[in-house]
Design a protein around this motif. Structure first.
Motif, mmCIF file in Angstrom:
data_model
loop_
_atom_site.group_PDB
_atom_site.id
_atom_site.type_symbol
_atom_site.label_atom_id
_atom_site.label_comp_id
_atom_site.label_asym_id
_atom_site.label_seq_id
_atom_site.Cartn_x
_atom_site.Cartn_y
_atom_site.Cartn_z
ATOM 1 N N LEU A 213 -3.080 -7.486 9.716
ATOM 2 C CA LEU A 213 -2.610 -6.375 9.325
ATOM 3 C C LEU A 213 -2.352 -5.968 7.975
ATOM 4 O O LEU A 213 -1.732 -6.861 7.635
ATOM 5 C CB LEU A 213 -1.675 -5.667 10.186
ATOM 6 C CG LEU A 213 -1.463 -4.282 10.104
ATOM 7 C CD1 LEU A 213 -2.468 -3.363 10.403
ATOM 8 C CD2 LEU A 213 0.129 -3.856 11.382
ATOM 9 N N SER A 214 -2.612 -5.062 7.149
ATOM 10 C CA SER A 214 -1.974 -5.048 5.869
ATOM 11 C C SER A 214 -0.717 -4.169 5.709
ATOM 12 O O SER A 214 -0.735 -3.438 6.493
ATOM 13 C CB SER A 214 -3.278 -4.439 5.105
ATOM 14 O OG SER A 214 -3.273 -3.002 5.046
ATOM 15 N N GLU A 215 -0.084 -4.433 4.656
ATOM 16 C CA GLU A 215 1.211 -3.883 4.308
ATOM 17 C C GLU A 215 1.064 -2.452 3.988
ATOM 18 O O GLU A 215 1.782 -1.548 4.572
ATOM 19 C CB GLU A 215 1.955 -4.551 3.111
ATOM 20 C CG GLU A 215 3.307 -4.012 2.931
ATOM 21 C CD GLU A 215 3.815 -4.228 1.584
ATOM 22 O OE1 GLU A 215 4.823 -4.127 1.325
ATOM 23 O OE2 GLU A 215 3.030 -4.642 0.594
ATOM 24 N N ALA A 216 -0.225 -2.025 3.495
ATOM 25 C CA ALA A 216 -0.390 -0.813 3.243
ATOM 26 C C ALA A 216 -0.911 0.144 4.131
ATOM 27 O O ALA A 216 -0.596 1.390 4.272
ATOM 28 C CB ALA A 216 -1.785 -0.571 2.091
ATOM 29 N N SER A 217 -1.342 -0.226 5.337
ATOM 30 C CA SER A 217 -1.595 0.418 6.332
ATOM 31 C C SER A 217 -0.531 0.809 7.107
ATOM 32 O O SER A 217 -0.189 1.911 7.462
ATOM 33 C CB SER A 217 -2.493 -0.409 7.690
ATOM 34 O OG SER A 217 -3.631 -0.614 6.834
ATOM 35 N N LEU A 218 0.743 -0.180 7.188
ATOM 36 C CA LEU A 218 1.983 0.086 7.812
ATOM 37 C C LEU A 218 2.878 1.291 6.966
ATOM 38 O O LEU A 218 3.170 2.226 7.359
ATOM 39 C CB LEU A 218 2.791 -0.922 7.987
ATOM 40 C CG LEU A 218 4.378 -0.640 8.567
ATOM 41 C CD1 LEU A 218 4.138 -0.232 10.045
ATOM 42 C CD2 LEU A 218 5.035 -1.915 8.236
ATOM 43 N N VAL A 219 2.450 1.490 5.456
ATOM 44 C CA VAL A 219 3.229 2.407 4.686
ATOM 45 C C VAL A 219 2.503 3.803 4.966
ATOM 46 O O VAL A 219 3.204 4.763 4.998
ATOM 47 C CB VAL A 219 2.921 1.791 3.242
ATOM 48 C CG1 VAL A 219 3.356 2.816 2.241
ATOM 49 C CG2 VAL A 219 3.735 0.432 2.968
ATOM 50 N N THR A 223 4.294 7.375 6.382
ATOM 51 C CA THR A 223 4.375 8.458 5.447
ATOM 52 C C THR A 223 4.358 9.696 6.656
ATOM 53 O O THR A 223 4.526 10.652 6.153
ATOM 54 C CB THR A 223 3.257 8.580 4.534
ATOM 55 O OG1 THR A 223 1.951 8.574 5.033
ATOM 56 C CG2 THR A 223 3.636 7.414 3.440
ATOM 57 N N ARG A 224 3.785 9.321 7.612
ATOM 58 C CA ARG A 224 3.337 10.361 8.929
ATOM 59 C C ARG A 224 4.538 10.374 9.850
ATOM 60 O O ARG A 224 4.470 11.517 10.767
ATOM 61 C CB ARG A 224 2.083 10.091 9.319
ATOM 62 C CG ARG A 224 0.928 10.005 8.199
ATOM 63 C CD ARG A 224 -0.385 9.342 8.950
ATOM 64 N NE ARG A 224 -1.304 9.056 8.020
ATOM 65 C CZ ARG A 224 -2.307 9.631 7.631
ATOM 66 N NH1 ARG A 224 -2.432 10.879 8.228
ATOM 67 N NH2 ARG A 224 -3.300 9.264 6.710
ATOM 68 N N LEU A 225 5.218 9.452 9.951
ATOM 69 C CA LEU A 225 6.601 9.426 11.040
ATOM 70 C C LEU A 225 7.781 10.077 10.378
ATOM 71 O O LEU A 225 8.352 9.676 9.397
ATOM 72 C CB LEU A 225 6.562 8.093 11.300
ATOM 73 C CG LEU A 225 5.530 7.471 12.146
ATOM 74 C CD1 LEU A 225 5.507 5.811 12.353
ATOM 75 C CD2 LEU A 225 5.138 7.907 13.503
ATOM 76 N N PRO A 287 5.077 4.755 17.673
ATOM 77 C CA PRO A 287 4.197 5.675 16.765
ATOM 78 C C PRO A 287 2.746 5.859 17.194
ATOM 79 O O PRO A 287 1.803 6.247 16.751
ATOM 80 C CB PRO A 287 4.203 4.639 15.696
ATOM 81 C CG PRO A 287 4.160 3.210 16.309
ATOM 82 C CD PRO A 287 5.050 3.327 17.488
ATOM 83 N N LEU A 288 2.419 5.562 18.861
ATOM 84 C CA LEU A 288 1.292 5.804 19.164
ATOM 85 C C LEU A 288 0.547 7.092 19.185
ATOM 86 O O LEU A 288 -0.546 7.191 18.710
ATOM 87 C CB LEU A 288 1.619 5.195 20.829
ATOM 88 C CG LEU A 288 0.196 4.916 21.658
ATOM 89 C CD1 LEU A 288 -0.488 3.784 20.741
ATOM 90 C CD2 LEU A 288 0.560 4.726 23.074
ATOM 91 N N GLU A 289 1.500 8.074 19.487
ATOM 92 C CA GLU A 289 0.753 9.505 19.330
ATOM 93 C C GLU A 289 0.361 9.801 18.005
ATOM 94 O O GLU A 289 -0.665 10.442 17.593
ATOM 95 C CB GLU A 289 1.934 10.468 19.852
ATOM 96 C CG GLU A 289 2.079 10.497 21.266
ATOM 97 C CD GLU A 289 0.884 10.656 22.293
ATOM 98 O OE1 GLU A 289 0.106 11.501 21.968
ATOM 99 O OE2 GLU A 289 0.731 9.603 23.120
ATOM 100 N N THR A 290 1.106 9.528 16.985
ATOM 101 C CA THR A 290 0.668 9.842 15.520
ATOM 102 C C THR A 290 -0.563 8.870 15.467
ATOM 103 O O THR A 290 -1.512 9.241 14.674
ATOM 104 C CB THR A 290 2.010 9.317 14.493
ATOM 105 O OG1 THR A 290 2.778 10.292 14.892
ATOM 106 C CG2 THR A 290 1.296 9.395 13.272
ATOM 107 N N LEU A 291 -0.611 7.776 15.712
ATOM 108 C CA LEU A 291 -1.903 6.799 15.374
ATOM 109 C C LEU A 291 -2.877 7.566 16.019
ATOM 110 O O LEU A 291 -4.092 7.398 15.445
ATOM 111 C CB LEU A 291 -1.594 5.466 16.161
ATOM 112 C CG LEU A 291 -0.952 4.376 15.115
ATOM 113 C CD1 LEU A 291 -0.629 3.266 15.896
ATOM 114 C CD2 LEU A 291 -1.333 4.151 13.873
#
Length: 334
Positions: A213-219, A223-225, A287-291
């Motif tokens: 997994l990339s750090e950028a994907s978590l960032v 931003t959406r949470l 974070p499941l619903e946001t994903l």
């Protein structure tokens, strides 16, 4: 003699003609075999290396659903990362009938930490005395038939003290801790996910031996949470920095250190991601619903992933070796 005089084969006497045809057939077979051998010996066309990032973190999760151990370097085996006696997901908790227990059912498992000193594993958890176990169980311990993701797999029992320790900590039904041994029969990837074309071996991980997994994907996700989440919510083995968010979705074959890996499947996410790694409390929503709002699969893959959002990718190991934090991550391009 007729062949030497240039006579057509059809005009040769029967016996010489048969010998001539046999010799010709042998000659053609030798040519074919030689060509095949040349193709096998010929080196594979070199692949171009394109750096796509850098290893920011390596993490081994010795016990399925328990805390990870960050390491600066690791061996990468066909069954996942290894550092000394710590091997990724080589231990798991089970209940009656050998059924696996994870943080989906017992979220406080994420509070159990494991370290290794000499030849012993040390387990710690809030409110518990530490548990010390040998890194390899005696052969006199029972081997259990276990059940993981609907498939059978073995596990050697880690003893009554370990069983009581986990049972007391989780305050639940009787539990056992089991250990996978490399001579035990693994699960086949195709039986876990029939859509996987490559066939590789899996011990106790959900789907594949290495998850990236990339750090950028978590960032991007954070931003959406409203309430930010950590990398520990997603439990990757390799965290990559220096790339764009979700760029890892485009990586097929990778070279890290001297390890070659090939992508097999995007990682479908479940309620495990909603367990707070610091408190062991399960939220069941974020974070499941946001994903799910922006990371669902392509409609053509819905038969594989259904309604699970995708975050990170599973890889299998084509060439074993070693890797370390700071290693460049190269995409291998034909």
């Amino acid at each position: 003699m007729g062949a030497a005089l240039g006579l057509p084969a059809s005009r040769l006497p029967a016996q010489p003609r048969a010998a001539w045809l046999a010799a010709a057939a042998l000659g053609l077979a030798a040519v074919a075999l030689g060509a095949a051998a040349w193709r096998r010996a010929r080196p594979r066309r070199p692949r171009r290396l394109q750096q796509v990032g850098t290893v920011q973190q390596l993490c081994i999760y010795p016990v399925k659903s328990c805390k990870g151990v960050a390491v600066s370097e690791a061996e990468c085996t066909a069954l996942g990362l290894r550092s000394g006696h710590l091997r990724d997901r080589f231990w798991m908790v089970t209940k009656k009938g050998g059924h696996t227990v994870t943080a989906r059912q017992e979220p406080r498992l994420v509070l159990v930490s494991v370290t290794c000193e000499d030849d012993y594993l040390i387990f710690r958890a809030p409110g518990m005395d530490q548990l010390i176990l040998p890194s390899k169980m005696p052969s006199s311990h029972t081997v259990h038939d276990c059940r993981l993701s609907g498939l059978d797999i073995k596990g050697r029992d880690c003893g009554d003290e370990a069983a009581q320790w986990f049972t007391n900590f989780l305050k639940t039904e009787a539990l056992r801790l089991v250990q996978f041994e490399k001579n035990m029969k693994t699960r086949l990837s195709r039986k876990i996910f029939p859509a996987i074309r490559q066939s590789y071996q899996v011990a106790y991980p959900d789907c594949g031996p290495v998850m990236i997994l990339s750090e950028a994907s978590l960032v991007d996700l954070n931003t959406r949470l409203e309430k930010k989440v950590k990398m520990e919510n997603f439990r990757p083995n390799i965290v990559v920095t220096g790339c764009e968010a979700f760029e890892e979705d485009t990586w097929d074959e990778l070279l890290i250190g001297n390890v070659e890996m090939k992508k097999v499947l995007a990682c479908p996410r479940c309620i495990m991601t909603t367990v707070d790694p610091d408190t062991g409390v399960i939220d069941r929503k974020e974070p499941l619903e946001t994903l799910k709002s922006y990371r669902l699969c392509d409609p053509s893959e819905k038969h594989i992933f259904k309604s699970s959002p995708l975050f990170g990718n599973y890889y299998f190991v084509e060439k074993v070796g070693s890797l370390r934090v700071g290693d460049p991550v190269y995409r291998m391009v034909q």
